[in-house]
Design a protein around this motif. Structure first.
Motif, PDB file in Angstrom:
ATOM      1  N   ALA A 145       0.833  -1.203   0.000  1.00 37.95           N
ATOM      2  CA  ALA A 145       0.000   0.000   0.000  1.00 37.95           C
ATOM      3  C   ALA A 145       0.869   1.257   0.000  1.00 37.95           C
ATOM      4  N   THR A 146       1.989   1.208   0.722  1.00 35.43           N
ATOM      5  CA  THR A 146       2.911   2.346   0.745  1.00 35.43           C
ATOM      6  C   THR A 146       3.448   2.626  -0.653  1.00 35.43           C
ATOM      7  N   VAL A 147       3.842   1.561  -1.359  1.00 37.51           N
ATOM      8  CA  VAL A 147       4.366   1.732  -2.721  1.00 37.51           C
ATOM      9  C   VAL A 147       3.309   2.414  -3.596  1.00 37.51           C
ATOM     10  N   GLU A 148       2.085   1.917  -3.542  1.00 36.64           N
ATOM     11  CA  GLU A 148       1.015   2.494  -4.368  1.00 36.64           C
ATOM     12  C   GLU A 148       0.760   3.955  -3.987  1.00 36.64           C
ATOM     13  N   ALA A 149       0.696   4.218  -2.678  1.00 36.83           N
ATOM     14  CA  ALA A 149       0.392   5.575  -2.215  1.00 36.83           C
ATOM     15  C   ALA A 149       1.507   6.550  -2.585  1.00 36.83           C
ATOM     16  N   GLU A 150       2.762   6.110  -2.449  1.00 36.34           N
ATOM     17  CA  GLU A 150       3.884   7.011  -2.731  1.00 36.34           C
ATOM     18  C   GLU A 150       4.006   7.312  -4.222  1.00 36.34           C
ATOM     19  N   LEU A 151       3.511   6.399  -5.063  1.00 34.34           N
ATOM     20  CA  LEU A 151       3.590   6.629  -6.508  1.00 34.34           C
ATOM     21  C   LEU A 151       2.626   7.720  -6.955  1.00 34.34           C
ATOM     22  N   MET A 185      11.191  -0.010  -5.108  1.00 37.15           N
ATOM     23  CA  MET A 185      10.993   1.422  -4.888  1.00 37.15           C
ATOM     24  C   MET A 185      11.912   1.861  -3.758  1.00 37.15           C
ATOM     25  N   CYS A 186      12.534   3.020  -3.937  1.00 33.71           N
ATOM     26  CA  CYS A 186      13.320   3.635  -2.873  1.00 33.71           C
ATOM     27  C   CYS A 186      12.611   4.919  -2.477  1.00 33.71           C
ATOM     28  N   VAL A 187      12.279   5.038  -1.193  1.00 33.50           N
ATOM     29  CA  VAL A 187      11.465   6.147  -0.731  1.00 33.50           C
ATOM     30  C   VAL A 187      12.027   6.663   0.591  1.00 33.50           C
ATOM     31  N   SER A 188      11.854   7.961   0.823  1.00 32.78           N
ATOM     32  CA  SER A 188      12.128   8.509   2.143  1.00 32.78           C
ATOM     33  C   SER A 188      10.791   8.510   2.873  1.00 32.78           C
ATOM     34  N   PRO A 189      10.574   7.560   3.774  1.00 32.88           N
ATOM     35  CA  PRO A 189       9.222   7.351   4.307  1.00 32.88           C
ATOM     36  C   PRO A 189       8.725   8.531   5.131  1.00 32.88           C
ATOM     37  N   TYR A 190       7.414   8.750   5.103  1.00 31.70           N
ATOM     38  CA  TYR A 190       6.861   9.910   5.815  1.00 31.70           C
ATOM     39  C   TYR A 190       7.097   9.802   7.310  1.00 31.70           C
ATOM     40  N   TRP A 191       7.371   8.603   7.799  1.00 32.95           N
ATOM     41  CA  TRP A 191       7.615   8.424   9.231  1.00 32.95           C
ATOM     42  C   TRP A 191       9.119   8.459   9.553  1.00 32.95           C
ATOM     43  N   ALA A 192       9.950   8.885   8.587  1.00 38.82           N
ATOM     44  CA  ALA A 192      11.404   8.897   8.794  1.00 38.82           C
ATOM     45  C   ALA A 192      11.755   9.606  10.106  1.00 38.82           C
ATOM     46  N   ILE A 204      13.925   0.810   1.164  1.00 44.93           N
ATOM     47  CA  ILE A 204      13.975   0.206  -0.166  1.00 44.93           C
ATOM     48  C   ILE A 204      13.085  -1.037  -0.133  1.00 44.93           C
ATOM     49  N   ILE A 205      12.063  -1.019  -0.973  1.00 45.22           N
ATOM     50  CA  ILE A 205      11.005  -2.030  -0.909  1.00 45.22           C
ATOM     51  C   ILE A 205      10.960  -2.822  -2.216  1.00 45.22           C
ATOM     52  N   PRO A 206      11.062  -4.153  -2.126  1.00 42.75           N
ATOM     53  CA  PRO A 206      10.844  -4.936  -3.345  1.00 42.75           C
ATOM     54  C   PRO A 206       9.361  -4.854  -3.724  1.00 42.75           C
ATOM     55  N   ARG A 207       9.073  -4.700  -5.000  1.00 38.74           N
ATOM     56  CA  ARG A 207       7.677  -4.538  -5.415  1.00 38.74           C
ATOM     57  C   ARG A 207       6.898  -5.847  -5.302  1.00 38.74           C
ATOM     58  N   SER A 208       7.572  -6.982  -5.440  1.00 38.07           N
ATOM     59  CA  SER A 208       6.849  -8.253  -5.301  1.00 38.07           C
ATOM     60  C   SER A 208       6.625  -8.511  -3.816  1.00 38.07           C
ATOM     61  N   HIS A 209       5.422  -8.948  -3.478  1.00 37.50           N
ATOM     62  CA  HIS A 209       5.070  -9.147  -2.077  1.00 37.50           C
ATOM     63  C   HIS A 209       5.655 -10.459  -1.576  1.00 37.50           C
ATOM     64  N   LEU A 214      13.241 -12.670   2.371  1.00 33.14           N
ATOM     65  CA  LEU A 214      14.213 -12.308   1.336  1.00 33.14           C
ATOM     66  C   LEU A 214      14.452 -13.489   0.399  1.00 33.14           C
ATOM     67  N   THR A 215      14.488 -14.688   0.971  1.00 35.83           N
ATOM     68  CA  THR A 215      14.789 -15.880   0.166  1.00 35.83           C
ATOM     69  C   THR A 215      13.636 -16.276  -0.747  1.00 35.83           C
ATOM     70  N   ASP A 216      12.454 -15.649  -0.596  1.00 37.18           N
ATOM     71  CA  ASP A 216      11.331 -15.927  -1.498  1.00 37.18           C
ATOM     72  C   ASP A 216      11.440 -15.146  -2.801  1.00 37.18           C
ATOM     73  N   SER A 217      12.253 -14.093  -2.807  1.00 37.76           N
ATOM     74  CA  SER A 217      12.300 -13.208  -3.964  1.00 37.76           C
ATOM     75  C   SER A 217      13.078 -13.834  -5.114  1.00 37.76           C
ATOM     76  N   SER A 218      12.719 -13.419  -6.321  1.00 28.30           N
ATOM     77  CA  SER A 218      13.369 -13.950  -7.526  1.00 28.30           C
ATOM     78  C   SER A 218      14.782 -13.378  -7.631  1.00 28.30           C
ATOM     79  N   PRO A 219      15.662 -14.072  -8.355  1.00 27.13           N
ATOM     80  CA  PRO A 219      17.009 -13.540  -8.575  1.00 27.13           C
ATOM     81  C   PRO A 219      16.960 -12.147  -9.195  1.00 27.13           C
TER      82      PRO A 219
END
Ligand code: ZN
Ligand code: ZN
Length: 156
Positions: free
Chosen positions: A23-29, A43-50, A58-63, A67-72
């Motif tokens: 949801a953060t990725v969608e909202a920040e876009l 996505m790389c973002v400076s979060p509003y709660w920084a 830095i957020i991978p777009r795939s849910h 970490l080991t679930d993510s694709s190469p």
């Protein structure tokens, strides 16, 4: 389990609109004000709660929970995103010390989570107020930090 991970797990569980980071990725876009860069994989973002100046997320777009679930492909793009974020920070702050924190779901955990990376440049020290209250004072609004970093960021 470390308190930080427990707190994040609670935030993921409490959030009712699906996954809080998706949801953060969608909202920040939507207006992109706090976004350094984003592509199909990250996505790389400076979060509003920084809590500190130039703190980045830095957020991978795939849910993916772990970490080991993510694709190469996602992992490679995350690596490039971390590198590019550090290059942007160096452009503005020189050879600043930083902490990189990988947050991934605990082993075998299947609840709500989405792995991600925090990047904390060590630009300020915590003083009495922060230590006494646990409340961070951030003297640089994340929108301003993102704007400055965006100008010097290489195209991810
Ligand atoms: Zn997610
Ligand atoms: Zn985290």
């Amino acid at each position: 389990m470390p308190g930080e991970i427990l707190e994040e797990q609670r935030a993921f569980t409490r959030f009712e609109g699906g996954c809080i980071l998706c949801a953060t990725v969608e909202a920040e876009l939507v207006d992109g004000k706090r976004v350094l860069f984003s592509n199909d994989d990250v996505m790389c973002v400076s979060p509003y709660w920084a809590g500190a100046p130039y703190e980045l997320l830095i957020i991978p777009r795939s849910h993916d929970l772990h970490l080991t679930d993510s694709s190469p492909q996602t992992l490679a793009t995350m690596g490039a995103a971390i590198r590019d974020s550090l290059i942007a920070l160096r452009e503005i702050h020189g050879d600043v010390a930083y902490n990189l924190v990988f947050h991934t779901a605990p082993h075998h955990y299947t609840g709500a989570y989405h792995w991600h990376v925090h990047l904390f440049p060590n630009l300020v020290t915590t003083a009495g107020f922060e230590r006494g209250t646990g409340v961070m004072i951030n003297i640089v609004p994340p929108e301003l930090a993102a704007e400055q970093l965006r100008k010097v960021a290489v195209e991810a």
